[in-house]
Design an enzyme around this catalytic site. Structure first.
Site, PDB file in Angstrom:
ATOM      1  N   HIS A  58       0.436  -1.426   0.178  1.00 59.00           N
ATOM      2  CA  HIS A  58      -0.160   0.129  -0.138  1.00 59.00           C
ATOM      3  C   HIS A  58       1.078   1.007  -0.233  1.00 59.00           C
ATOM      4  O   HIS A  58       0.698   2.754  -0.677  1.00 59.00           O
ATOM      5  CB  HIS A  58      -0.915  -0.143   1.025  1.00 59.00           C
ATOM      6  N   GLU A  59       2.359   1.356   0.936  1.00 61.46           N
ATOM      7  CA  GLU A  59       3.093   2.748   1.368  1.00 61.46           C
ATOM      8  C   GLU A  59       4.414   2.667  -0.031  1.00 61.46           C
ATOM      9  O   GLU A  59       4.030   3.734  -0.764  1.00 61.46           O
ATOM     10  CB  GLU A  59       3.540   2.302   2.434  1.00 61.46           C
ATOM     11  N   HIS A  62       1.751   4.423  -2.581  1.00 63.29           N
ATOM     12  CA  HIS A  62       1.320   6.281  -2.499  1.00 63.29           C
ATOM     13  C   HIS A  62       3.638   6.344  -3.168  1.00 63.29           C
ATOM     14  O   HIS A  62       3.206   7.796  -3.752  1.00 63.29           O
ATOM     15  CB  HIS A  62       1.237   6.401  -1.346  1.00 63.29           C
ATOM     16  N   ASP A 157      -6.205   8.265   3.971  1.00 67.76           N
ATOM     17  CA  ASP A 157      -5.525   8.239   2.245  1.00 67.76           C
ATOM     18  C   ASP A 157      -7.053   9.141   1.971  1.00 67.76           C
ATOM     19  O   ASP A 157      -7.469  10.399   1.150  1.00 67.76           O
ATOM     20  CB  ASP A 157      -5.910   7.126   2.011  1.00 67.76           C
TER      21      ASP A 157
END
Ligand SMILES: [Zn+2]
Length: 353
Positions: A58-59, A62, A157
């Site tokens: 997930h990170e 980003h 987010d």
């Protein structure tokens, strides 16, 4: 961030694990391996491992998108409820922020879809219960994390997505304020639900509330102070004292002038600054001693042309609360935290609408 340490690097970005995540993992592993509690078995151990992998992916999503827009990522911090990608600066264009923010949850949804796809495509063929259980769990963890991060509240987010959408219709500051208010409202709602249902929810609500508040203040301050220079708001007539001044005398000056810090000159050279904090280190019997024993000598100074936002960073680092303003080697003013707070209030009224 405090209490986190580097575990590895990806794309040149250090990935740090927060101690709360490590402890949670160790706890679940220990309970599972030693069979200490019913229900916490190897499946639970597998789930926490999958959560870890999911948060990393997930990170990275980003960070990958942010780097494509030329934004440098200082580090990634992994927390049990998701991660934080510490960006060196915020994206300037709301469209960029939207895409950076949504990339994380999007990766989770894509992984969930792939897992469910394989699951349903192959479940008819033969029995591999462990593989199916793995797929099912991995999909579920991703689905939950994706949805959870889309809650429209900082520092989730979803809060950033909301601000990016709002920023198309109003100023960046107003968009942040609106998004932060919605975030705080949701946090309070969450905490109330948490009281009756699940204590863990209260913790998350607290995290969201503090995050929303901090983000708004930071954006508010940097937006309002943008372009303001030290010279515009500093106090010009500076009362100074000499190195021969005694503790007793400087106390009197402080009470009389109601300023809590004064530059100290030795001859015609600025040698330090004496604050109320320094003086409070003096003991009984020190009254006749000179202030040179107590003053702060390693001076951090600023100049009239320095942007106020930089000066604020300096002020926060030094902890003295005020900085002498120097120009061509001469003292031309002093700037304190109080000056900045006052300027903020006035400028907020001016720029507010
Ligand atoms: Zn995220």
């Amino acid at each position: 961030m405090k209490y986190s340490f580097k575990i590895f690097s990806v794309f040149g970005i250090p990935v740090e694990l927060h101690i709360s995540f490590l402890l949670l993992m160790l706890l679940i592993y220990t309970v599972a391996i030693l069979n200490l509690a019913p229900g916490v078995d190897l499946t639970a151990a597998l789930l926490i491992t999958l959560l870890f992998v999911t948060v990393v992916l997930h990170e990275l999503a980003h960070s990958y998108v942010a780097q494509k827009y030329g934004i440098k990522i200082d580090r990634i911090i992994l927390l049990p409820i998701g991660g934080v990608s510490a960006m060196e600066e915020l994206p300037e264009d709301p469209g960029e922020e939207l895409r950076i923010s949504i990339a994380g949850p999007l990766v989770n949804f894509v992984i969930a879809m792939i897992c469910y796809g394989i699951y349903f495509a192959f479940i008819g063929f033969g029995s591999y219960p462990y593989i199916f259980e793995f797929l099912n769990n991995f999909a579920l963890v991703n689905l939950i994390l994706g949805v959870f991060n889309l809650i429209p509240a900082y520092p989730m987010d979803g809060g950033r997505v909301l601000r990016a959408i709002l920023a198309g219709r109003m100023s960046y500051l107003q968009a942040t304020e609106t998004a932060a208010s919605i975030g705080k409202f949701l946090a309070i709602f969450m905490a109330v639900v948490g009281i009756f249902w699940n204590f863990f929810l209260i913790l998350i609500a607290l995290f969201i509330y503090i995050g929303a508040d901090a983000e708004y203040k930071e954006i508010m301050i940097s937006t309002i102070l943008e372009g303001v220079k030290v010279g515009e708001i500093m106090t010009q007539k500076v009362k100074t004292v000499t190195g021969e001044t005694t503790v007793e005398e400087v106390m009197k000056i402080m009470f009389k002038n109601k300023h809590m810090g004064y530059p100290v000159f030795e001859g015609n050279k600025l040698a330090g600054i004496i604050t109320f904090n320094d003086i409070s280190q003096a003991k009984h019997g020190d009254e006749k001693k000179t202030i040179t024993k107590f003053m702060t000598r390693d001076l951090v100074t600023t100049s009239p042309d320095e942007p106020l936002t930089d000066t604020m960073t300096k002020l926060n680092k030094t902890g003295v609360g005020r900085l002498p303003v120097m120009e061509n080697g001469e003292l031309v003013g002093i700037i304190s935290r109080t000056d900045i707070v006052r300027a903020l209030e006035i400028l907020k009224l001016k720029k507010g609408n």
